[in-house]
Write a protein that holds these residues in place. Structure first.
Motif, PDB file in Angstrom:
ATOM      1  N   ARG A   1      38.652  25.628  31.683  1.00  0.00           N
ATOM      2  CA  ARG A   1      38.293  23.977  31.545  1.00  0.00           C
ATOM      3  C   ARG A   1      37.559  23.663  32.205  1.00  0.00           C
ATOM      4  NH1 ARG A   1      44.606  24.083  34.706  1.00  0.00           N
ATOM      5  NH2 ARG A   1      45.414  25.596  33.234  1.00  0.00           N
ATOM      6  N   PHE A   2      36.576  22.535  31.253  1.00  0.00           N
ATOM      7  CA  PHE A   2      35.341  21.919  30.977  1.00  0.00           C
ATOM      8  C   PHE A   2      35.439  20.851  32.008  1.00  0.00           C
ATOM      9  CE2 PHE A   2      33.909  24.783  28.258  1.00  0.00           C
ATOM     10  CZ  PHE A   2      33.297  25.599  28.717  1.00  0.00           C
ATOM     11  N   HIS A   3      34.651  20.290  33.461  1.00  0.00           N
ATOM     12  CA  HIS A   3      34.676  19.177  34.492  1.00  0.00           C
ATOM     13  C   HIS A   3      33.730  19.116  34.436  1.00  0.00           C
ATOM     14  CE1 HIS A   3      38.829  20.471  35.691  1.00  0.00           C
ATOM     15  NE2 HIS A   3      38.850  21.767  35.733  1.00  0.00           N
ATOM     16  N   GLY A   4      33.643  17.630  34.047  1.00  0.00           N
ATOM     17  CA  GLY A   4      32.338  17.322  33.937  1.00  0.00           C
ATOM     18  C   GLY A   4      31.213  16.710  33.167  1.00  0.00           C
TER      19      GLY A   4
ATOM     20  N   SER B   1      29.891  20.231  36.412  1.00  0.00           N
ATOM     21  CA  SER B   1      28.672  20.127  36.317  1.00  0.00           C
ATOM     22  C   SER B   1      28.330  20.093  37.517  1.00  0.00           C
ATOM     23  CB  SER B   1      27.969  18.448  35.371  1.00  0.00           C
ATOM     24  OG  SER B   1      28.861  17.618  36.501  1.00  0.00           O
ATOM     25  N   TYR B   2      26.871  20.501  37.939  1.00  0.00           N
ATOM     26  CA  TYR B   2      26.549  20.109  39.114  1.00  0.00           C
ATOM     27  C   TYR B   2      27.142  18.837  39.910  1.00  0.00           C
ATOM     28  CZ  TYR B   2      23.724  19.540  43.471  1.00  0.00           C
ATOM     29  OH  TYR B   2      22.622  19.395  44.690  1.00  0.00           O
ATOM     30  N   ARG B   3      27.106  17.791  39.161  1.00  0.00           N
ATOM     31  CA  ARG B   3      27.679  16.240  40.343  1.00  0.00           C
ATOM     32  C   ARG B   3      28.797  16.681  40.355  1.00  0.00           C
ATOM     33  NH1 ARG B   3      23.462  12.688  40.008  1.00  0.00           N
ATOM     34  NH2 ARG B   3      21.650  12.635  38.716  1.00  0.00           N
TER      35      ARG B   3
ATOM     36  N   GLY C   1      43.914  23.781  40.489  1.00  0.00           N
ATOM     37  CA  GLY C   1      44.077  23.628  39.072  1.00  0.00           C
ATOM     38  C   GLY C   1      42.838  23.851  38.863  1.00  0.00           C
ATOM     39  N   LEU C   2      41.556  23.492  39.345  1.00  0.00           N
ATOM     40  CA  LEU C   2      39.924  23.089  39.170  1.00  0.00           C
ATOM     41  C   LEU C   2      39.877  25.046  39.574  1.00  0.00           C
ATOM     42  CD1 LEU C   2      37.076  22.029  38.734  1.00  0.00           C
ATOM     43  CD2 LEU C   2      37.749  21.680  41.815  1.00  0.00           C
TER      44      LEU C   2
END
Length: 311
Positions: free
Chosen positions: A75-78, A133-135, A110-111
């Motif tokens: 699950r992609f975040h950012g 993503s890094y941020r 969930g992360l």
């Protein structure tokens, strides 16, 4: 499954090369052929590919330590294209194991998830995040979780690792990937100090260094290397940087993520003239990092370790 669908949905075993049902990759956006699709459904909560219907094991029982082979659909975040995945090995005493699992699961929300890993001695679990993503990682990872695990009695040492997966899609080209790996291999002594260890599970192996062109071109099966390298080339969609010692100090974990993102960004646009002028040298990279506040966690750690630019 047919060969085409197997290649799309599953990875191959590191040892024997056969497809493994325990190594499922992302199903979103991919379609199995008509025959193969008939045997699959999807999780009614997250869409993960399933044999049958209902909820996947991940959604049905989030507060568990999974088997080592557990690999849910990412699950992609950012915002991409560069995403980082964190693997943090943590020593967990028996007396606080249940509390540590509950606290970690609640904070991750969930992360990420927890996995068993027999290499963690005397015992514990591996905290694994979904791609970030890094941020996003700096802003949204639950950093207070590390302090809480420390307060419960969890620890780390040089024998357990902090691994960072960097998405291959985050590199502009195979040449960019080659430049990144060369930067790391040319600065082994500084990276070893930054990593806080020299591990037999993550060596700067001369043979692996000599084959960085094959790694960059994703000729994994021609490498003849195992995954226990400073840079593990085997994951299908990522390169795994395995050098760092694990830590429950947020500043050190943030510095590892910052180094991975910064080094990839730094090498993206390097040209031959830059390299001839010393761009692969540590001081050039450290000076570049110091001029960019977004990598402050790395700058702080470099100063702390006396690895900042001497110029």
């Amino acid at each position: 499954m047919c060969w085409r669908c197997a290649e799309a949905f599953f990875d191959r075993c590191f040892a024997c090369g056969r497809h493994s049902a325990a190594s499922r990759y992302v199903s979103g956006g991919l379609r199995a052929c008509t025959v193969c699709a008939a045997g699959f459904g999807s999780c009614d909560r997250c869409g993960t590919l399933l044999r049958g219907y209902g909820s996947c094991d991940w959604c049905a029982n989030p507060a568990r330590v999974r088997n080592y082979s557990f690999k849910p659909d990412p699950r992609f975040h950012g915002t991409g294209p560069l995403f980082l995945g964190l693997e943090l090995e943590i020593v967990v005493p028996d007396y606080c194991h249940g509390d540590a699992v509950e606290v970690a699961t609640d904070h991750l929300d969930g992360l990420g998830y927890l996995k068993r890993d027999s290499s963690i001695q005397p015992g514990g679990f591996e905290l694994v995040t979904h791609p970030m993503s890094y941020r996003y990682a700096l802003a949204s990872f639950p950093w207070t979780l590390l302090d809480e695990l420390d307060d419960l009695g969890c620890t780390t040492h040089a024998g357990v690792g902090l691994h960072v997966h960097a998405s291959r899609a985050g590199f502009a080209s195979p040449a960019h990937m080659f430049r990144w790996m060369k930067l790391l291999y040319r600065n082994e002594s500084q990276l070893t100090r930054l990593a806080g260890r020299r591990s037999r599970y993550a060596p700067f192996d001369p043979t692996a260094r000599a084959k960085v062109k094959d790694t960059a071109k994703n000729h994994v099966h021609a490498l003849g290397l195992d995954r226990y390298q400073a840079i593990n080339p085997h994951p299908r969609h990522t390169l795994e940087l395995r050098i760092f010692s694990s830590s429950l100090e947020a500043r050190r974990v943030q510095a590892a993520l910052a180094f991975t993102a910064a080094s990839i960004h730094y090498t993206r646009d390097l040209r031959i003239a830059d390299i001839r002028a010393g761009a692969w040298e540590w001081d050039a990279f450290a000076a570049w990092v110091a001029a960019r506040p977004v990598y402050q966690p790395l700058s702080d750690q470099l100063r702390h370790l006396e690895l900042a630019c001497a110029c």
